[in-house]
Design a protein around this motif. Structure first.
Motif, PDB file in Angstrom:
ATOM      1  N   LEU A  27       6.487   7.486  -2.745  1.00  0.00           N
ATOM      2  CA  LEU A  27       7.823   6.440  -2.551  1.00  0.00           C
ATOM      3  C   LEU A  27       9.012   7.277  -2.328  1.00  0.00           C
ATOM      4  O   LEU A  27       9.554   7.593  -3.223  1.00  0.00           O
ATOM      5  N   PRO A  28       9.600   7.554  -0.861  1.00  0.00           N
ATOM      6  CA  PRO A  28      10.633   8.289  -0.808  1.00  0.00           C
ATOM      7  C   PRO A  28      11.722   7.405  -1.123  1.00  0.00           C
ATOM      8  O   PRO A  28      11.840   6.102  -0.808  1.00  0.00           O
ATOM      9  N   ALA A  48      14.578  12.295   2.543  1.00  0.00           N
ATOM     10  CA  ALA A  48      13.328  11.720   1.744  1.00  0.00           C
ATOM     11  C   ALA A  48      12.258  11.569   2.633  1.00  0.00           C
ATOM     12  O   ALA A  48      10.828  11.893   2.258  1.00  0.00           O
ATOM     13  N   GLU A  49      12.362  10.808   3.652  1.00  0.00           N
ATOM     14  CA  GLU A  49      11.114  10.467   4.572  1.00  0.00           C
ATOM     15  C   GLU A  49      10.504  11.765   5.036  1.00  0.00           C
ATOM     16  O   GLU A  49       9.443  11.880   5.380  1.00  0.00           O
ATOM     17  N   SER A  50      11.293  12.715   5.506  1.00  0.00           N
ATOM     18  CA  SER A  50      11.215  13.851   6.100  1.00  0.00           C
ATOM     19  C   SER A  50       9.956  14.868   5.168  1.00  0.00           C
ATOM     20  O   SER A  50       9.150  15.284   5.472  1.00  0.00           O
ATOM     21  N   TYR A  64       4.501   5.451   1.075  1.00  0.00           N
ATOM     22  CA  TYR A  64       5.139   4.202   1.420  1.00  0.00           C
ATOM     23  C   TYR A  64       6.458   4.418   2.066  1.00  0.00           C
ATOM     24  O   TYR A  64       7.101   5.453   2.163  1.00  0.00           O
ATOM     25  N   PRO A  65       6.734   3.326   2.730  1.00  0.00           N
ATOM     26  CA  PRO A  65       8.192   3.524   3.532  1.00  0.00           C
ATOM     27  C   PRO A  65       9.385   3.771   2.641  1.00  0.00           C
ATOM     28  O   PRO A  65       9.434   3.385   1.544  1.00  0.00           O
ATOM     29  N   ALA A  66      10.189   4.599   3.210  1.00  0.00           N
ATOM     30  CA  ALA A  66      11.270   5.103   2.288  1.00  0.00           C
ATOM     31  C   ALA A  66      12.479   3.790   2.051  1.00  0.00           C
ATOM     32  O   ALA A  66      12.531   3.187   2.995  1.00  0.00           O
ATOM     33  N   ILE A  67      12.669   3.986   0.813  1.00  0.00           N
ATOM     34  CA  ILE A  67      13.741   2.956   0.554  1.00  0.00           C
ATOM     35  C   ILE A  67      15.236   3.212   1.003  1.00  0.00           C
ATOM     36  O   ILE A  67      15.705   4.485   0.695  1.00  0.00           O
ATOM     37  N   PRO A  68      15.719   2.527   1.847  1.00  0.00           N
ATOM     38  CA  PRO A  68      17.168   2.919   2.649  1.00  0.00           C
ATOM     39  C   PRO A  68      18.334   2.709   1.780  1.00  0.00           C
ATOM     40  O   PRO A  68      19.328   3.263   1.767  1.00  0.00           O
ATOM     41  N   LEU A 112      10.062  10.444  -4.641  1.00  0.00           N
ATOM     42  CA  LEU A 112      10.478  11.650  -3.976  1.00  0.00           C
ATOM     43  C   LEU A 112      11.990  11.303  -3.483  1.00  0.00           C
ATOM     44  O   LEU A 112      12.162  10.667  -2.454  1.00  0.00           O
ATOM     45  N   ASN A 113      12.920  11.796  -4.083  1.00  0.00           N
ATOM     46  CA  ASN A 113      14.151  11.273  -4.125  1.00  0.00           C
ATOM     47  C   ASN A 113      15.211  12.346  -3.250  1.00  0.00           C
ATOM     48  O   ASN A 113      15.090  13.417  -3.388  1.00  0.00           O
ATOM     49  N   ALA A 114      16.135  11.707  -2.649  1.00  0.00           N
ATOM     50  CA  ALA A 114      17.142  12.459  -1.864  1.00  0.00           C
ATOM     51  C   ALA A 114      18.500  12.155  -2.176  1.00  0.00           C
ATOM     52  O   ALA A 114      19.444  12.426  -1.351  1.00  0.00           O
TER      53      ALA A 114
END
Length: 249
Positions: A27-28, A48-50, A64-68, A112-114
């Motif tokens: 989960l980004p 995060a997504e990359s 899973y889709p990244a949480i924006p 996976l955090n950015a």
């Protein structure tokens, strides 16, 4: 090589087979936040997504889709374009999302955090959710910590630390991953990194820090080639961490 399946493309009839064959879910975590005139609002989302697409190893992951949207600090909330979710709301939301992933059949989840401000909330959510499910192992990874300061400093490409919000370390990585999203013109104000108070870990939270205008650092040191180096090093170290995590029963 690792393989990844993006949950939004999985058909209902195949879901159980996909979950049963996967080693973990990813989960980004990103944000929509001002990072300076040179950088995109989706800086953290892009990162995060990359990185979720660059995992390598002997495993299969369901991404899973990244949480924006997330909670943003006081020092960026007032910049136009930043979307900040209040911490109680975002904490509850993240707990619900992670619990939903667990109920889907995953016992291992990577957050996976950015976004720096996600760190505390993600830790809280992980602590809460692991109390509700057994077995359950949640790995919280901040991508920028996958390259040590000693390593990036040894490259000699940043005259300061360069690793602050919207600074050349972060934005070089964005430029390497999504070149069209970054536009450094040379007109950006540049800031010197303030001296550290201690060589021991600490956190200072301020509304208006020194050397800051919604971003920090020497923007002119942003570099596509340095970004490629950062992304490669971070991806390799992240993948090694995942392999070691999976090897632990």
């Amino acid at each position: 090589m690792g393989s990844e399946i993006h949950i939004q493309s999985v058909q209902g009839r195949d879901f159980k087979k996909v979950v049963d064959s996967a080693d973990f879910a990813v989960l980004p975590l990103g944000s929509i936040e001002y990072h300076g005139p040179h950088a995109p609002y989706g800086t953290d989302f892009i990162l995060a997504e990359s990185f979720s697409r660059l995992l390598q190893g002997n495993f299969q992951a369901v991404v899973y889709p990244a949480i924006p949207y997330s909670a943003c600090p006081g020092k960026t909330q007032h910049y136009p374009g930043t979307i900040s979710i209040s911490p109680p709301v975002f904490t509850e939301y993240l707990c619900e999302v992670v619990q939903g992933i667990c109920r889907s059949g995953f016992s291992r989840i990577v957050l996976l955090n950015a976004h720096d401000a996600n760190m505390g909330i993600a830790r809280t959510a992980a602590e809460w959710v692991t109390g509700q499910f057994d077995p359950c192992s949640i790995l919280l990874v901040n991508w920028w910590q996958m390259v040590s300061p000693e390593t990036s400093n040894s490259w000699g490409v940043f005259t300061g630390s360069g690793r602050g919000h919207g600074g050349p370390y972060e934005i070089s990585a964005v430029q390497a991953l999504c070149p069209e999203a970054v536009n450094v013109t040379g007109d950006e104000e540049e800031f010197e990194t303030p001296p550290s108070f201690s060589n021991l870990p600490y956190v200072v939270v301020e509304r208006s820090p020194k050397a800051w205008d919604g971003y920090t650092g020497r923007i002119g040191e942003t570099s596509f080639h340095t970004g490629k180096r950062i992304v490669e090093e971070a991806s390799q170290n992240l993948s090694k961490l995942l392999q070691d995590w999976l090897a632990n029963p």
